[in-house]
Design an enzyme around this catalytic site. Structure first.
Site: not given
Ligand code: ASP
Length: 334
Positions: A14, A58, A89-90, A160, A280
């Site tokens: 972004t 991303s 961030t994705d 994230k 388990y």
């Molecule tokens: N969709 C964006 C990406 O991951 C979100 C971001 O930049 O945080 O490129």
């Protein structure tokens, strides 16, 4: 004292996007303005260079893109005191984990950052994040880390969490490395050592599957994955890594995959999950069938580590040993 010399590698997200006037959706800008122009005051303290590597959302990043980033850093490694990578961030937690395996035994920091709002828009967070990331890249740290707001997080421990400025990434099973501020504090981190020799291994096997258990999961899904030629399988089980073992048992599939030389790594779906296959019956049976435990690694670290290990060996016993070892601070040995 000489100014630290930091290189910013641009990989999209972004921070370099613009809003499409028609749809209102964000997309990568065709030209990214020189980020350095936005932080002139920082350049009095830090000598900054900029390199454009890619500009994509991303969610379009693939393992070869991690390889490209690792190769860029390897090429520039001796010329800088630290690196900053900007990306979305994705999938940042995947990239950070992948880089922590591709570039091991670091003697300087690789700091990833990005933003939730494009640099050109009102209230943009990218400028601050970029400044904090550059300041972190000049600190006495030798790790791949993620810096968002004022938090410094070990990259292969990050997840994230939320699209809020202050809480984008969490580190569910490991403390933050530090916090920037007045004063900046570091808690538990790996320091620079000039003599460390970098271990560079930037390849990743992409032919892997990540499956999530749910009530009613059809075991044949795993059969299809095996038949399609997967080189490794990661399964997110229930609780501490339990899997179904009655009518819809997946134990025969775990055995089948392992016998065919396909490692099966069992993880969990919990927010702060720690896998314990001895807790388990379901986990225990999976363990006996050959499953490898993810211990306290995040999904992102487990998957990228599996891809990384598979690019080097196909021997399941070797893979198990490496998966269950701590290579870059991604796993706590207890
Ligand atoms: N969709 C964006 C990406 O991951 C979100 C971001 O930049 O945080 O490129």
């Amino acid at each position: 004292m000489a100014r630290p010399h930091i290189c910013i590698l641009f990989a999209g997200g972004t921070i370099g996007m613009i809003r499409d006037p028609g749809t209102g959706a964000l997309r990568p800008a065709t030209h990214v303005s020189d980020l350095l122009r936005d932080i002139p005051e920082l350049q009095k303290e830090i000598k900054l260079d900029f390199r454009m590597v890619m500009n994509i959302d991303s969610s379009n990043m693939e393992p070869p893109d991690w390889t490209t980033l690792a190769k860029n850093i390897f090429e520039l490694y001796d010329h800088y005191d630290g690196f900053v990578i900007t990306q979305g961030t994705d999938t940042m937690a995947y990239s950070a984990s992948a880089l922590s395996f591709a570039l091991q035994n670091l003697s300087k920091p690789i700091v990833m950052t990005g933003s939730l709002i494009p640099l050109g828009e009102l209230g943009a967070d990218g400028r601050n994040n970029l400044i904090y990331a550059c300041l972190t890249a000049a600190l006495d740290i030798a790790e791949v880390c993620i810096v968002f707001a004022n938090r410094i997080i070990r990259g292969n421990r990050a997840k994230k969490h939320h699209e809020s400025f202050v809480d984008v990434f969490h580190s569910p099973n490991f403390p933050f490395l530090g916090e920037l501020g007045r004063p900046t504090v570091l808690f538990d981190w790996r320091k620079r050592r000039r003599k460390r020799v970098l271990h560079f291994q930037p390849e990743f096997e992409t032919n892997v599957s990540l499956l999530k258990m749910f009530p009613g999961f059809h075991p044949e899904i795993i059969d299809r994955v095996i038949e399609r030629g997967a080189k490794g399988i990661m399964i997110e089980g229930f609780g501490p890594g339990n899997v179904p073992f009655l009518t819809q048992s997946i134990i025969p599939q775990i055995e089948r995959a392992t016998d065919a030389g396909i490692p099966v790594v069992l993880a969990n779906q919990m927010e702060r999950g720690i896998t314990n296959l001895r807790a388990y019956e379901g986990g225990y049976k999976a363990l006996n069938a050959g499953a490898i435990s993810s211990h306290d690694m995040t999904t992102e670290a487990t998957l990228t580590k599996l891809m990384w290990v598979l690019s080097q060996t196909t021997r399941v016993d070797r893979i198990q040993k490496i998966m269950e070892a701590d290579l870059s601070g991604e796993l706590s040995l207890s």
